[in-house]
Structures are given as structure tokens and as C-alpha cells.
Scaffold this motif. Structure first.
Motif, short mmCIF file in Angstrom:
data_model
loop_
_atom_site.label_atom_id
_atom_site.label_comp_id
_atom_site.label_asym_id
_atom_site.label_seq_id
_atom_site.Cartn_x
_atom_site.Cartn_y
_atom_site.Cartn_z
N THR A 97 0.84 -1.20 0.00
CA THR A 97 0.00 0.00 0.00
C THR A 97 0.87 1.25 0.00
OG1 THR A 97 -1.75 -1.17 1.19
CG2 THR A 97 -1.80 1.21 1.31
N TYR A 98 0.36 2.31 -0.60
CA TYR A 98 1.03 3.61 -0.66
C TYR A 98 0.25 4.57 0.24
CZ TYR A 98 3.95 6.99 -3.28
OH TYR A 98 4.90 7.92 -3.67
N PRO A 99 0.60 4.66 1.53
CA PRO A 99 -0.23 5.39 2.48
C PRO A 99 -0.55 6.83 2.09
CG PRO A 99 1.41 4.09 3.65
CD PRO A 99 1.75 4.00 2.19
N ILE A 100 0.40 7.52 1.49
CA ILE A 100 0.20 8.95 1.26
C ILE A 100 -0.94 9.23 0.28
CG2 ILE A 100 1.83 9.25 -0.67
CD1 ILE A 100 2.79 11.82 0.91
N THR A 101 -1.26 8.28 -0.61
CA THR A 101 -2.36 8.48 -1.54
C THR A 101 -3.53 7.54 -1.29
OG1 THR A 101 -1.47 6.94 -3.19
CG2 THR A 101 -0.80 9.25 -3.36
N GLN A 102 -3.38 6.59 -0.36
CA GLN A 102 -4.44 5.62 -0.12
C GLN A 102 -4.98 5.75 1.31
OE1 GLN A 102 -2.27 2.03 -1.62
NE2 GLN A 102 -4.12 1.76 -2.85
N THR A 103 -4.45 5.00 2.23
CA THR A 103 -5.03 4.94 3.57
C THR A 103 -4.98 6.26 4.31
OG1 THR A 103 -2.88 4.16 4.41
CG2 THR A 103 -4.51 2.48 3.83
N HIS A 104 -4.02 7.13 3.98
CA HIS A 104 -3.85 8.38 4.73
C HIS A 104 -4.01 9.61 3.86
CE1 HIS A 104 -2.33 5.38 7.48
NE2 HIS A 104 -2.29 6.28 8.44
N ALA A 105 -4.77 9.47 2.78
CA ALA A 105 -4.96 10.58 1.85
C ALA A 105 -5.67 11.76 2.50
CB ALA A 105 -5.74 10.11 0.63
N ASP A 106 -6.52 11.51 3.50
CA ASP A 106 -7.28 12.59 4.14
C ASP A 106 -6.60 13.17 5.38
OD1 ASP A 106 -9.34 12.51 2.30
OD2 ASP A 106 -10.44 10.97 3.39
N ILE A 108 5.27 10.32 7.06
CA ILE A 108 4.57 9.64 5.97
C ILE A 108 4.81 10.45 4.70
CG2 ILE A 108 2.34 8.82 5.12
CD1 ILE A 108 1.41 8.72 8.06
N ASN A 109 5.68 9.93 3.84
CA ASN A 109 6.09 10.66 2.65
C ASN A 109 5.88 9.81 1.40
OD1 ASN A 109 8.38 8.88 2.42
ND2 ASN A 109 9.37 10.08 4.03
N ASP A 110 6.29 10.34 0.25
CA ASP A 110 6.05 9.65 -1.02
C ASP A 110 7.07 8.55 -1.30
OD1 ASP A 110 8.24 11.22 -1.61
OD2 ASP A 110 7.23 12.43 -3.14
N ARG A 111 7.93 8.27 -0.34
CA ARG A 111 8.87 7.14 -0.45
C ARG A 111 8.47 5.98 0.46
NH1 ARG A 111 13.40 8.17 1.76
NH2 ARG A 111 12.85 10.12 2.79
N LEU A 112 7.39 6.17 1.24
CA LEU A 112 6.99 5.18 2.24
C LEU A 112 5.98 4.19 1.66
CD1 LEU A 112 7.21 4.51 5.40
CD2 LEU A 112 4.97 5.62 5.53
N LEU A 113 6.22 2.93 1.89
CA LEU A 113 5.32 1.85 1.50
C LEU A 113 4.94 1.05 2.73
CD1 LEU A 113 7.32 0.71 -1.64
CD2 LEU A 113 5.11 1.86 -1.68
N ARG A 114 3.72 0.52 2.73
CA ARG A 114 3.27 -0.32 3.84
C ARG A 114 2.95 -1.71 3.31
NH1 ARG A 114 -2.51 0.40 6.33
NH2 ARG A 114 -2.87 -1.14 4.70
N LEU A 115 3.45 -2.70 4.00
CA LEU A 115 3.31 -4.09 3.55
C LEU A 115 2.51 -4.88 4.58
CD1 LEU A 115 4.50 -5.82 1.16
CD2 LEU A 115 6.24 -6.57 2.79
N SER A 116 1.47 -5.55 4.11
CA SER A 116 0.75 -6.52 4.92
C SER A 116 1.16 -7.90 4.42
CB SER A 116 -0.77 -6.33 4.78
OG SER A 116 -1.46 -7.41 5.40
N VAL A 117 1.95 -8.59 5.22
CA VAL A 117 2.55 -9.84 4.77
C VAL A 117 1.55 -10.98 4.92
CG1 VAL A 117 4.48 -11.43 5.03
CG2 VAL A 117 4.81 -8.98 5.46
N GLY A 118 1.42 -11.78 3.87
CA GLY A 118 0.51 -12.90 3.87
C GLY A 118 1.19 -14.21 4.22
N ILE A 119 0.59 -15.30 3.77
CA ILE A 119 1.07 -16.63 4.17
C ILE A 119 1.70 -17.39 2.99
CG2 ILE A 119 -0.62 -16.75 6.02
CD1 ILE A 119 -2.24 -18.72 4.28
#
Length: 321
Positions: free
Chosen positions: A262-271, A282-293
Motif C-alpha cells: 500500500t502507498y499510504p500517502i495516496t491511499q489509507t492516509h490521503a485525508d 509519511i512521505n512519497d517514499r513510504l510503502l506499507r506491507l501486509s505480509v501474507g502466508i
């Protein structure tokens, strides 16, 4: 109590309060929570003070009308960790409710009620359901009086979770333990890999010994979870990763069997207000990873592939580690 979404659960909790009530909330929260507090609750006359609660120092921000403290631990997306036992001692001394969003760790890894919280909320959409196929939320309380008030709110506004969605969440909870163990194992390996990558400038994962909250997590949780945030060398490099992933998905949710980036700055934290984004890092170089199985080696190989492709496309230079 089961609600139609995680935000419905949080909204119901804040319906316990009223005009003129003051709250201390963490400055690093899911963007939907920030939107609820900034755009809706304040219109109802509620007051909010936003601070870094992980420091443990809330005393300077207490007011006569302060009613509750609200936080996530670890936080979304910067993974700040708060010592809940210490914080609950302060809130109890001042007669405040302690509200904890436990979505990132789930009840399998962390139990905030046992650590002094009064209300725990979950986005059941995430790890509890665990398959990206339903939406739900939960509020868990110790006190029978609070429970009755929340049930009344749920019935009155129609925010209860529908029967089939309840069934889907129950189905997911049956595999919660094995999913969380595998995802956390994968996350630990990926975090270690990212730390060594010459294209990654920062890795934020509580399972790493150099994380500021590592020792607290060892004391209050049974695992470090499956969420990782990391910074890469440039915004163009980050966007190239998002455009070229194949094994896992560029998508906004988290907590399922599939790995999501996920790209927080334009998705989860856009508001989230720009000043708060900057303060939280939280900048335009930050990515968030939800690791699966998925297979650990497969996930690392996918990073190797997309990093090499991003480096070729953007001309990124390796950094010394």
C-alpha cells in the motif's frame, strides 16, 4: 459486539460521548479514524488533542473535560508502540477510558483488556476475517454498563454486522492462529531482507531489535505481527514497485492470506492533514506491507525482481549499508 465495519465500531464507541468532551488521540492513526475525528466528531462539539502517545507523557494534555485516550499499538503506518500497562495506570488515576485499536496484532498476539484497556476495537475486515472477502468491526469491553450502552447504539443506528458476514468472520477466526504465526514468520524474514537491501533507506517493524518498541512488544504481546512499513530511495522507485508487483497485490486493505502493498500517502492516509503527514514521516517514499502466508522465499524473490526492475527504470543508485 459485532459491527458492519471497523469504522462503525469506532463511531459507536464515540457515540458514548457528547458535546464538549475532550479526547487525547494518537497522532499516527489509520486515515479513516483521523477523518472521523477531524471532519465529523468535531462538528458535534467534541475536542481532540493529537500527540505521540507512545512517549507515555499525556499529563500535560489533560483537561477537566478529558474523557478518554485513543490509540493504536502498533500504529498505522509508522509502527509506534505504546506501553499499555503504564498508560492505563495514568488513565485510571484520572478516571479516563482507555480505548485501543488492536487490529494490527489481533487477539492472538495482544490482549489490551488484560493490559488495562477499557475498550478494544478491531477492524474485523482484516486479520480476524482474514480472507479479504467481508467487512466487519468489533468493540470489546470489560464493563457491563458500557456493553449495554454500545448495544443500544448498535440497535438504534442499525450498525450491527449482518448474519452472513458474521459467519465469514467466524470461519476466518478458526484459522487465525495458524495464519498469524505464518504471516509473522514471513514478516520477520522480509524485514531482515529489506534492512539489507541497497534500495531501502528505512525499515519499520517491531520485530527488529533496533525498533524503539521492540522490548515493550516482548513484554505485552506474543508476536510482532505481519505489518511492515519501509522507505525506498525515491518516490519514482516506490511507484515503480507498485506498478510491477505480480506475486502480491497493490491494494489498500491488510490482514488477509495474500500479501498486499500500500502507498499510504495516496491511499489509507490521503485525508490526513499534510502537516501531520510530514510530522509522522509519511512521505512519497513510504510503502506499507501486509505480509501474507505465501512462501517466504517466493516473497523475497518477488522483491528482488521488482527492486531490480525499479532500479533499471529509475536509475536509482544503491546506498551503502
Amino acid at each position: 459486539m459485532a459491527f458492519s465495519s471497523g469504522m462503525a465500531a469506532i463511531s459507536a464507541v464515540f457515540d458514548l460521548f457528547g458535546q464538549g468532551d475532550h479526547f487525547i488521540v494518537d497522532e499516527d492513526l489509520y486515515g479513516g479514524s483521523v477523518r472521523l475525528f477531524e471532519q465529523l466528531a468535531q462538528r458535534c462539539g467534541m475536542e481532540f488533542t493529537t500527540i505521540d502517545i507512545s512517549t507515555g507523557d499525556i499529563a500535560p494534555y489533560l483537561r477537566a473535560n478529558t474523557k478518554a485516550v485513543y490509540l493504536e499499538t502498533p500504529t498505522n503506518p509508522m509502527m509506534h508502540v505504546t506501553d499499555l500497562k503504564k498508560l492505563s495506570a495514568i488513565t485510571k488515576a484520572h478516571g479516563l477510558l482507555l480505548i485501543v485499536d488492536n487490529t494490527f496484532l489481533s487477539p492472538y498476539f495482544q490482549n489490551p483488556l488484560d493490559l488495562g484497556a477499557d475498550i478494544v476495537v478491531h477492524s474485523g475486515t482484516k486479520f480476524l476475517a482474514g480472507h479479504h472477502d467481508t467487512i466487519g468491526g468489533f468493540a470489546v469491553v470489560k464493563d457491563a454498563g458500557l456493553a449495554e450502552k454500545l448495544r443500544t447504539i448498535s440497535k438504534s443506528v442499525g450498525s450491527a454486522l449482518a448474519p452472513f458476514d458474521c459467519w465469514l468472520v467466524i470461519r476466518g477466526i478458526r484459522t487465525l492462529a495458524v495464519r498469524m504465526d505464518r504471516a509473522a514468520q514471513n514478516a520477520q524474514a522480509i524485514a531482515a531482507y529489506l534492512q539489507k537491501s541497497p534500495y531501502v533507506t528505512r525499515v519499520i517493524y517491531p520485530g527488529l531489535p533496533d525498533h524503539p518498541g521492540h522490548k515493550i512488544m516482548q513484554e505485552q504481546a506474543r508476536g510482532y505481527g505481519a505489518m511492515i512499513s519501509f522507505e525506498v530511495v525515491s518516490a519514482a522507485f516506490a511507484r515503480s514497485i507498485l506498478e510491477n508487483v505480480e506475486l502480491f497485490y497493490f491494494a489498500e486493505s491488510l490482514g488477509g492470506t495474500e500479501t498486499l502493498i500500500t502507498y499510504p500517502i495516496t491511499q489509507t492516509h490521503a485525508d490526513v492533514p499534510k502537516t501531520l503527514l510530514e510530522k509522522n514521516g509519511i512521505n512519497d517514499r513510504l510503502l506499507r506491507l501486509s505480509v501474507g502466508i505465501e512462501g517466504e522465499r517466493d516473497l523475497i524473490d518477488e522483491f528482488e525482481r521488482v527492486f531490480a526492475l525499479a532500479a533499471m527504470k529509475t536509475g536509482a543508485e544503491k546506498i551503502q549499508k
